[in-house]
Design an enzyme around this catalytic site. Structure first.
Site, PDB file in Angstrom:
ATOM      1  N   LYS A 100       0.840  -1.214   0.000  1.00  0.00           N
ATOM      2  CA  LYS A 100       0.000   0.000   0.000  1.00  0.00           C
ATOM      3  C   LYS A 100       0.866   1.251   0.000  1.00  0.00           C
ATOM      4  O   LYS A 100       0.548   2.233  -0.676  1.00  0.00           O
ATOM      5  CB  LYS A 100      -0.913   0.014   1.241  1.00  0.00           C
ATOM      6  N   GLY A 101       1.969   1.205   0.758  1.00  0.00           N
ATOM      7  CA  GLY A 101       2.849   2.369   0.857  1.00  0.00           C
ATOM      8  C   GLY A 101       3.408   2.759  -0.491  1.00  0.00           C
ATOM      9  O   GLY A 101       3.395   3.933  -0.882  1.00  0.00           O
ATOM     10  N   LYS A 102       3.856   1.781  -1.253  1.00  0.00           N
ATOM     11  CA  LYS A 102       4.404   2.075  -2.583  1.00  0.00           C
ATOM     12  C   LYS A 102       3.320   2.661  -3.484  1.00  0.00           C
ATOM     13  O   LYS A 102       3.556   3.618  -4.214  1.00  0.00           O
ATOM     14  CB  LYS A 102       5.000   0.810  -3.220  1.00  0.00           C
ATOM     15  N   ASN A 158       1.155   0.042  14.279  1.00  0.00           N
ATOM     16  CA  ASN A 158       1.185  -1.383  13.938  1.00  0.00           C
ATOM     17  C   ASN A 158       1.493  -1.549  12.448  1.00  0.00           C
ATOM     18  O   ASN A 158       1.985  -2.588  12.016  1.00  0.00           O
ATOM     19  CB  ASN A 158      -0.140  -2.082  14.289  1.00  0.00           C
ATOM     20  N   GLY A 184       3.374  -0.949   8.835  1.00  0.00           N
ATOM     21  CA  GLY A 184       4.751  -0.742   8.394  1.00  0.00           C
ATOM     22  C   GLY A 184       4.742  -0.678   6.886  1.00  0.00           C
ATOM     23  O   GLY A 184       4.351  -1.641   6.231  1.00  0.00           O
ATOM     24  N   HIS A 185       5.056   0.483   6.354  1.00  0.00           N
ATOM     25  CA  HIS A 185       5.054   0.656   4.904  1.00  0.00           C
ATOM     26  C   HIS A 185       6.477   0.975   4.455  1.00  0.00           C
ATOM     27  O   HIS A 185       7.052   1.956   4.901  1.00  0.00           O
ATOM     28  CB  HIS A 185       4.144   1.813   4.481  1.00  0.00           C
ATOM     29  N   THR A 240       1.079  -6.746  17.280  1.00  0.00           N
ATOM     30  CA  THR A 240       2.374  -6.092  17.134  1.00  0.00           C
ATOM     31  C   THR A 240       2.858  -5.540  18.488  1.00  0.00           C
ATOM     32  O   THR A 240       3.959  -4.999  18.563  1.00  0.00           O
ATOM     33  CB  THR A 240       2.286  -4.930  16.123  1.00  0.00           C
ATOM     34  N   GLN A 288      -3.188  -1.834   7.555  1.00  0.00           N
ATOM     35  CA  GLN A 288      -3.714  -3.205   7.637  1.00  0.00           C
ATOM     36  C   GLN A 288      -4.493  -3.570   6.367  1.00  0.00           C
ATOM     37  O   GLN A 288      -4.157  -3.076   5.316  1.00  0.00           O
ATOM     38  CB  GLN A 288      -4.567  -3.394   8.902  1.00  0.00           C
ATOM     39  N   THR A 340       7.782  -5.490  13.007  1.00  0.00           N
ATOM     40  CA  THR A 340       8.280  -6.367  14.072  1.00  0.00           C
ATOM     41  C   THR A 340       9.425  -7.270  13.610  1.00  0.00           C
ATOM     42  O   THR A 340      10.021  -7.958  14.428  1.00  0.00           O
ATOM     43  CB  THR A 340       7.141  -7.274  14.598  1.00  0.00           C
ATOM     44  N   PRO A 371       9.104 -13.155  10.458  1.00  0.00           N
ATOM     45  CA  PRO A 371       8.941 -13.739   9.125  1.00  0.00           C
ATOM     46  C   PRO A 371       7.453 -13.830   8.805  1.00  0.00           C
ATOM     47  O   PRO A 371       6.660 -14.203   9.662  1.00  0.00           O
ATOM     48  CB  PRO A 371       9.543 -15.145   9.245  1.00  0.00           C
ATOM     49  N   ARG A 372       7.064 -13.420   7.587  1.00  0.00           N
ATOM     50  CA  ARG A 372       5.652 -13.489   7.229  1.00  0.00           C
ATOM     51  C   ARG A 372       5.308 -14.890   6.739  1.00  0.00           C
ATOM     52  O   ARG A 372       6.136 -15.529   6.077  1.00  0.00           O
ATOM     53  CB  ARG A 372       5.341 -12.464   6.135  1.00  0.00           C
ATOM     54  N   LYS A 420       4.167  -7.160  -6.647  1.00  0.00           N
ATOM     55  CA  LYS A 420       5.180  -8.200  -6.453  1.00  0.00           C
ATOM     56  C   LYS A 420       5.085  -9.354  -7.447  1.00  0.00           C
ATOM     57  O   LYS A 420       5.392 -10.502  -7.104  1.00  0.00           O
ATOM     58  CB  LYS A 420       5.155  -8.688  -4.997  1.00  0.00           C
TER      59      LYS A 420
HETATM   60  P1  GDP Z   1       2.270  -2.150   3.052  1.00  0.00           P
HETATM   61  O1  GDP Z   1       2.207  -2.354   4.523  1.00  0.00           O
HETATM   62  O2  GDP Z   1       1.042  -2.617   2.359  1.00  0.00           O
HETATM   63  O3  GDP Z   1       2.625  -0.734   2.683  1.00  0.00           O
HETATM   64  O4  GDP Z   1       3.429  -3.084   2.506  1.00  0.00           O
HETATM   65  P2  GDP Z   1       4.901  -3.293   3.159  1.00  0.00           P
HETATM   66  O5  GDP Z   1       5.713  -2.094   2.871  1.00  0.00           O
HETATM   67  O6  GDP Z   1       4.791  -3.749   4.566  1.00  0.00           O
HETATM   68  O7  GDP Z   1       5.396  -4.557   2.339  1.00  0.00           O
HETATM   69  C1  GDP Z   1       5.535  -4.543   0.983  1.00  0.00           C
HETATM   70  C2  GDP Z   1       7.017  -4.758   0.607  1.00  0.00           C
HETATM   71  O8  GDP Z   1       7.117  -5.088  -0.753  1.00  0.00           O
HETATM   72  C3  GDP Z   1       7.878  -3.527   0.785  1.00  0.00           C
HETATM   73  O9  GDP Z   1       9.159  -3.947   1.183  1.00  0.00           O
HETATM   74  C4  GDP Z   1       7.919  -2.895  -0.598  1.00  0.00           C
HETATM   75  O10 GDP Z   1       9.101  -2.146  -0.847  1.00  0.00           O
HETATM   76  C5  GDP Z   1       7.878  -4.117  -1.451  1.00  0.00           C
HETATM   77  N1  GDP Z   1       7.197  -3.967  -2.743  1.00  0.00           N
HETATM   78  C6  GDP Z   1       6.083  -3.243  -3.047  1.00  0.00           C
HETATM   79  N2  GDP Z   1       5.710  -3.471  -4.321  1.00  0.00           N
HETATM   80  C7  GDP Z   1       6.601  -4.362  -4.831  1.00  0.00           C
HETATM   81  C8  GDP Z   1       6.740  -5.024  -6.101  1.00  0.00           C
HETATM   82  O11 GDP Z   1       5.945  -4.855  -7.012  1.00  0.00           O
HETATM   83  N3  GDP Z   1       7.795  -5.908  -6.228  1.00  0.00           N
HETATM   84  C9  GDP Z   1       8.678  -6.146  -5.215  1.00  0.00           C
HETATM   85  N4  GDP Z   1       9.660  -7.020  -5.425  1.00  0.00           N
HETATM   86  N5  GDP Z   1       8.573  -5.537  -4.014  1.00  0.00           N
HETATM   87  C10 GDP Z   1       7.550  -4.676  -3.833  1.00  0.00           C
HETATM   88  P1  IMO Z   2       0.304  -2.883   7.259  1.00  0.00           P
HETATM   89  O1  IMO Z   2      -0.397  -1.552   7.289  1.00  0.00           O
HETATM   90  C1  IMO Z   2       0.259  -7.060   8.541  1.00  0.00           C
HETATM   91  C2  IMO Z   2      -1.632  -7.926  12.390  1.00  0.00           C
HETATM   92  C3  IMO Z   2      -0.754  -8.397  13.531  1.00  0.00           C
HETATM   93  C4  IMO Z   2      -1.733  -9.292  14.260  1.00  0.00           C
HETATM   94  C5  IMO Z   2      -3.058  -8.533  14.134  1.00  0.00           C
HETATM   95  C6  IMO Z   2      -3.414  -7.663  15.321  1.00  0.00           C
HETATM   96  O2  IMO Z   2       1.781  -2.797   7.240  1.00  0.00           O
HETATM   97  O3  IMO Z   2      -0.277  -3.760   6.201  1.00  0.00           O
HETATM   98  P2  IMO Z   2      -2.474  -5.368  16.252  1.00  0.00           P
HETATM   99  O4  IMO Z   2      -1.105  -4.994  16.751  1.00  0.00           O
HETATM  100  O5  IMO Z   2      -2.955  -4.527  15.117  1.00  0.00           O
HETATM  101  O6  IMO Z   2      -3.494  -5.460  17.360  1.00  0.00           O
HETATM  102  O7  IMO Z   2      -2.305  -6.879  15.695  1.00  0.00           O
HETATM  103  O8  IMO Z   2      -2.910  -7.722  12.966  1.00  0.00           O
HETATM  104  N1  IMO Z   2      -1.220  -6.649  11.784  1.00  0.00           N
HETATM  105  C7  IMO Z   2      -0.645  -6.547  10.574  1.00  0.00           C
HETATM  106  N2  IMO Z   2      -0.251  -7.498   9.700  1.00  0.00           N
HETATM  107  N3  IMO Z   2       0.394  -5.769   8.208  1.00  0.00           N
HETATM  108  C8  IMO Z   2      -0.018  -4.784   9.064  1.00  0.00           C
HETATM  109  O9  IMO Z   2      -0.035  -3.491   8.725  1.00  0.00           O
HETATM  110  C9  IMO Z   2      -0.531  -5.163  10.322  1.00  0.00           C
HETATM  111  N4  IMO Z   2      -1.001  -4.487  11.393  1.00  0.00           N
HETATM  112  C10 IMO Z   2      -1.428  -5.407  12.265  1.00  0.00           C
HETATM  113  O10 IMO Z   2       0.351  -9.122  13.040  1.00  0.00           O
HETATM  114  O11 IMO Z   2      -1.894 -10.521  13.580  1.00  0.00           O
HETATM  115 MG    MG Z   3       3.269  -3.352   6.026  1.00  0.00          MG
END
Ligand code: GDP
Ligand code: IMO
Ligand code: MG
Length: 427
Positions: free
Chosen positions: A16-18, A38, A40-41, A128, A223, A300, A303-304, A330
């Site tokens: 989502k962040g990207k 909680n 992380g983008h 988290t 989330q 955190t 490992p996912r 991805k």
């Molecule tokens: P969010 O929480 O939805 O914003 O996603 P996160 O940032 O936690 O996890 C997504 C991860 O995938 C990040 O490390 C991004 O830099 C990475 N990412 C996003 N889009 C792509 C993609 O199209 N390809 C690859 N290889 N990585 C990506």
């Molecule tokens: P983004 O925005 C993935 C998960 C936690 C746990 C549950 C409840 O980066 O996609 P909490 O601390 O919110 O009460 O935990 O939700 N969780 C996430 N999993 N991405 C997140 O955020 C999350 N935020 C919370 O791992 O299972």
């Molecule tokens: Mg995230």
């Protein structure tokens, strides 16, 4: 007056962040409307990596106003840690706006989150540990502390005292922990008053006026759909409304203003924490997805859990959120498999089921029914047009487009802002 919502279509970390960052230069406001730190983008701009938790991804885009809406729970120490971290890297954070009505995560709620999880033992949620659940519980219980309370010391004191009357009973009598002092809590919260003041505003009014001026507002969910407190895999969810409906309640923007809903969906699936996950892999494929996709939590470091694409989950997300466009992220991570399984339906107690079961028990029993698609081995990270993708990758995307409940309008082929194939414009 476009108000566009971005939501996660799976269990979070879809990218989502990207996606928000990608649209950032074309929007005037980016609003975080739910959750807290909680989230992380990870956003990668010109090879520089930024990890955002509490701040909206729009903070990285010059000229765009980042807003923390009323639906967010704010850990003030994390807020200033993030602001300081970005300022040290030359990012201007002065445009940030913070809702007067956002709730504040007090230290006692961080402790309660962690202690409750320990006590749940096998039944834990895998939170988290940031105090998210207890702070939203206080909000619903009408025991919460809001940002505006920081500016009235008497009220703040009375509210903290009221909350601690309950919390200290739980902490001392159930969890056998030390009681928390009212004065020390108030003092800690008040220590942020001067720094927080310049950011605090009536964000609902600000956004309403922006829409009247025909400016573009992007509402960015933390989330995801399956972690939503109402529509997710309860109780293995977060405590906020992470779906498009939450964008309205969490920002003060009316449903009639929303013009588009963009669902972010990974080309496979991941989950952090406990709870059902029908396509989860426990074999080499799962490990390969984890390593190739860098699937370790931004918040955190956990490992996912990894698995194959789940079309009923995507269709469910399309339906619950009213997704108009999907961004499939991805896709590059799937490079190198001979064939790629896609879950098209479930088998639940011997019956074929096409949609997400309404009963949690059935979802726990759901076994994926897979169809298999031929893979590709070419590096796709440089693709910028659909026609740059190998035929099998195009066919995989076409198949997901047909079975996911809404069209796929963009495809991620790498973490970089520019590593995106746009099929239909997103704004
Ligand atoms: P969010 O929480 O939805 O914003 O996603 P996160 O940032 O936690 O996890 C997504 C991860 O995938 C990040 O490390 C991004 O830099 C990475 N990412 C996003 N889009 C792509 C993609 O199209 N390809 C690859 N290889 N990585 C990506
Ligand atoms: P983004 O925005 C993935 C998960 C936690 C746990 C549950 C409840 O980066 O996609 P909490 O601390 O919110 O009460 O935990 O939700 N969780 C996430 N999993 N991405 C997140 O955020 C999350 N935020 C919370 O791992 O299972
Ligand atoms: Mg995230």
């Amino acid at each position: 007056m476009p108000a566009v919502v971005i939501v996660g279509a799976q269990w979070g970390d879809e990218g989502k962040g990207k996606a928000t960052d990608l649209l950032g230069s074309r929007v005037d406001y980016v609003v975080k409307f739910n959750g807290g730190n909680n989230a992380g983008h990870t956003v990668v701009i010109e090879g520089e990596k930024y990890a955002l938790h509490l701040l909206p991804s729009g903070i990285l885009t010059p000229g765009c106003t980042p807003v923390i809406g009323n639906g967010v729970v704010v850990d003030l120490s994390v807020l200033f840690e993030e602001i300081d971290g970005l300022e040290a890297r030359g990012i201007d954070t002065s445009r940030l706006k913070l809702s007067t009505n956002a709730h504040v995560i007090a230290d006692y709620n961080r402790s309660l989150d962690k202690t409750t999880e320990r006590f749940l033992g096998k039944r834990k949620i895998g939170t988290t540990g940031r105090g998210i659940g207890p702070t939203y519980a206080d909000k619903m219980n009408r025991l919460g502390i809001r940002v505006q309370d920081l500016f009235d010391e008497k009220i703040l004191h009375a509210k903290v005292e009221g909350a601690l009357e309950q919390k200290n009973q739980i902490l001392t009598k159930i969890y056998n922990r030390r009681a928390v002092g009212v004065d020390e809590t108030v003092e800690e919260l008040l220590s942020y008053v001067d720094r927080v003041r310049p950011y605090v505003t009536d964000t609902a009014l600000l956004l309403h006026e922006a829409l009247r001026r025909d400016e573009t507002v992007l509402l960015e969910a933390g989330q995801a759909t399956l972690l939503d407190v109402d529509h997710g895999t309860y109780p293995f969810v977060t405590s906020s409304s992470a779906t498009s409906g939450g964008a309205c309640t969490g920002s003060g923007i009316a449903p009639t203003e929303i013009t588009r809903v963009i669902g972010i969906v990974k080309a496979y699936a991941t989950r952090v924490g406990e709870g059902p996950f029908p396509t989860e892999l426990f074999d080499e494929d799962g490990e390969r997805l984890r390593v190739n996709g860098g699937e370790f939590g931004t918040t955190t470091g956990r490992p996912r859990r990894c698995g194959w694409y789940d079309a009923p989950v995507a269709r469910y997300a399309a339906r619950i959120n009213g997704v108009t466009d999907f961004v499939l992220t991805k896709l590059d991570v799937l490079t190198g498999w001979d064939r790629i399984p896609v879950c098209v339906a479930y088998e639940v107690d011997g019956e074929r089921v096409e949609e997400m079961p309404a009963s949690q028990t059935d979802f726990h029993h759901a076994k994926p029914i897979y169809e298999y698609f031929p893979g590709w081995s070419e590096d796709i990270s440089g693709a910028r047009e659909l026609s740059d993708l190998p035929a099998n990758a195009q066919a995989y995307v076409r198949e997901l487009d047909a079975i996911s409940g809404s069209r796929i309008s963009a495809i991620g082929v790498g973490p970089g802002r520019e590593q995106t194939v746009v099929v239909h414009d997103l704004l």
